[in-house]
Design a protein around this motif. Sequence first.
Motif, mmCIF file in Angstrom:
data_model
loop_
_atom_site.group_PDB
_atom_site.id
_atom_site.type_symbol
_atom_site.label_atom_id
_atom_site.label_comp_id
_atom_site.label_asym_id
_atom_site.label_seq_id
_atom_site.Cartn_x
_atom_site.Cartn_y
_atom_site.Cartn_z
ATOM 1 N N PRO A 84 0.804 -1.235 0.000
ATOM 2 C CA PRO A 84 0.000 0.000 0.000
ATOM 3 C C PRO A 84 0.831 1.277 0.000
ATOM 4 C CG PRO A 84 -0.935 -1.603 1.516
ATOM 5 C CD PRO A 84 0.363 -2.178 1.027
ATOM 6 N N TRP A 86 3.355 1.939 -1.772
ATOM 7 C CA TRP A 86 3.608 2.303 -3.175
ATOM 8 C C TRP A 86 2.474 3.161 -3.718
ATOM 9 C CZ3 TRP A 86 6.951 1.829 -7.339
ATOM 10 C CH2 TRP A 86 6.392 1.942 -8.617
ATOM 11 N N HIS A 87 1.250 2.744 -3.458
ATOM 12 C CA HIS A 87 0.103 3.468 -3.976
ATOM 13 C C HIS A 87 -0.026 4.846 -3.334
ATOM 14 C CE1 HIS A 87 -1.105 0.014 -6.255
ATOM 15 N NE2 HIS A 87 -1.188 -0.745 -5.174
ATOM 16 N N ARG A 88 0.341 4.961 -2.073
ATOM 17 C CA ARG A 88 0.289 6.280 -1.425
ATOM 18 C C ARG A 88 1.303 7.225 -2.052
ATOM 19 N NH1 ARG A 88 -1.074 3.085 3.285
ATOM 20 N NH2 ARG A 88 1.104 2.811 3.882
ATOM 21 N N ALA A 91 0.014 8.220 -5.486
ATOM 22 C CA ALA A 91 -1.109 9.149 -5.403
ATOM 23 C C ALA A 91 -0.635 10.580 -5.174
ATOM 24 C CB ALA A 91 -2.072 8.717 -4.302
ATOM 25 N N HIS A 128 9.125 4.723 -7.594
ATOM 26 C CA HIS A 128 7.838 5.005 -8.217
ATOM 27 C C HIS A 128 7.944 6.139 -9.235
ATOM 28 C CE1 HIS A 128 7.776 8.339 -5.357
ATOM 29 N NE2 HIS A 128 6.688 8.810 -5.921
ATOM 30 N N TYR A 161 -5.008 9.451 -9.312
ATOM 31 C CA TYR A 161 -4.367 8.143 -9.413
ATOM 32 C C TYR A 161 -5.459 7.085 -9.265
ATOM 33 C CZ TYR A 161 -1.388 4.135 -8.207
ATOM 34 O OH TYR A 161 -0.782 2.909 -8.164
ATOM 35 N N TYR A 163 -5.956 3.468 -9.665
ATOM 36 C CA TYR A 163 -5.273 2.183 -9.845
ATOM 37 C C TYR A 163 -6.273 1.068 -10.107
ATOM 38 C CZ TYR A 163 -2.240 -1.812 -9.040
ATOM 39 O OH TYR A 163 -1.549 -2.984 -9.181
#
Length: 551
Positions: A84, A86-88, A91, A128, A161, A163
């Motif tokens: 998670p 990575w996604h933060r 974003a 990223h 973002y 995903y």
Amino acid sequence: MTVTHEVVNQAPPLTGFSTADDPALLEALRRADAGWGAPDVCELGALAGTEAVQEQARMAEEQPPRLRTHDRFGHRIDEVEFHPAWHRLMAVAVKHGLHAAPWAEARPGAHLVRAAKFYVWSQAEPGHGCPISMTYAAVPALRSAPALAEQYEPLLAARTYDYGLRPPLSKAGLIAGMSMTEKQGGSDVRANTTRAVPADDGTYRLTGHKWFTSAPMSDVFLTLARTPEGVSCFLLPRVLPDGARNGMRLMRLKDKLGNRSNASSEIEYDEAVAWPVGEPGRGVRTIVEMVNMTRLDCVIGTAAGMRAGLRQALHHTAHRHAFGRALSEQPLMRAVLADLAIESEAATTLAMRLATAVDRAQTGDAGEAALRRLGLAVGKYWVCKRGSAHAAEALECLGGNGYVEESGMPRLYREAPLLSIWEGSGNVAALDVLRALAKEPAALEAYFAEVDASAGADRWLDAAVAGIRKMLGTLDDPERAQRAARTLAERMALAFQGALLVRHGHPAVADAFCASRLDGEWGNAFGTLPATADLTAILDRARPVLPETAG
């Protein structure tokens, strides 16, 4: 329990700082009338220095992505799972417009402001930055297909973002990737063996094997395949408009030296549906714009890594004591730190100048477009080459403390070679310098106009520029020119950096740079500056304000 020791003479955690606390960066924004972006850059820089973001970076690195080829029922799914964190990180990058947002902005300096944001945020976690950079770079190449650009560009530039694998045009925002290299060709993309067969509906069916495809969970990819006309460029989505998965099979994830938070994959196209971009048979020319833009980010990313390593070295040596005083007060360590600071500022100044050229080229400035073309090749070669040496020396400033994972320095060290390899390793970049000189005479004119603007300000710089002119006159034989390509690229990059520092940098930094890098009064390792270098002024400029030393 018996207390056997207490922890002393160790640096406190480095948190609560701003990666935007960087005079060379902020001055570059003001010079190009892009100071309007400084508040956003500073906001993002402050976020990058927080303990929370540093923890996210650690988790994204220590919990790398995992490939799931099938679900539990045996259905092929070809998905990559990320932590998670990575996604933060993604974003935040998208929200702040580090991806393709500048292409949708008419404001002067939009690309420079984006470059500054990429610089400060990359210092938090660089992995990223790969899909962010490819999304930025995809737009100019995609514009070779106006109908596709009209559909996809607004979504690539959107600051959302979104995903997940869904039809691209149904999403609120898109991430783009690039898939060119094959195992038999590597950088020789004209050796491409992936086949593209036209279908009745105007699409093509691609079949082949790609050796390196980073960020395979991106929504769309620009890829190369061979048609009867030659190597051509295509837009390939992961999910088709009807919701079906496209024939893009993830064979394995690469087990890489660094950049571990980012997934890099080996893939196969199995009758994958793709739309043509640009003229058939002109795919390499079409996608070169994407390559050039990712090269810009290689230079920016390397400069960011240098600044991050320098900050760590300055912080550690300010708190670590030996022989009765702080390491940062020891004469030899001061020489090393100052040398690292000079290299960092030279890289940052050049990176921001190249980003400025991108902005000005968008307004139709032919000279800036020509300078961008040659400058990106020169900068990619030299700055990225220096990244690994800089990271190694910065790590050594921490000694054994820098060699352990918890310090973050090994991550920085492992990341540095990637930026020299990505989008063309040293030889490819150096040969591209020769190619630019041969095919675009205006590029050399623009280069000399840039460095000659500093003529008479420093004798070592004047001599270096004269030496480049003389060297160019001896490279009429192709074989000789190739053999000398690295030397030429290095000299051109150093003169470019020297000219920028003389015109815009701190006098102490400019003087020390020219006296060491251009005059040759410099050893083969950092810390060998000439005796005339003003170490105090250089270090005062380089030293960021940190919470525990502020005030």
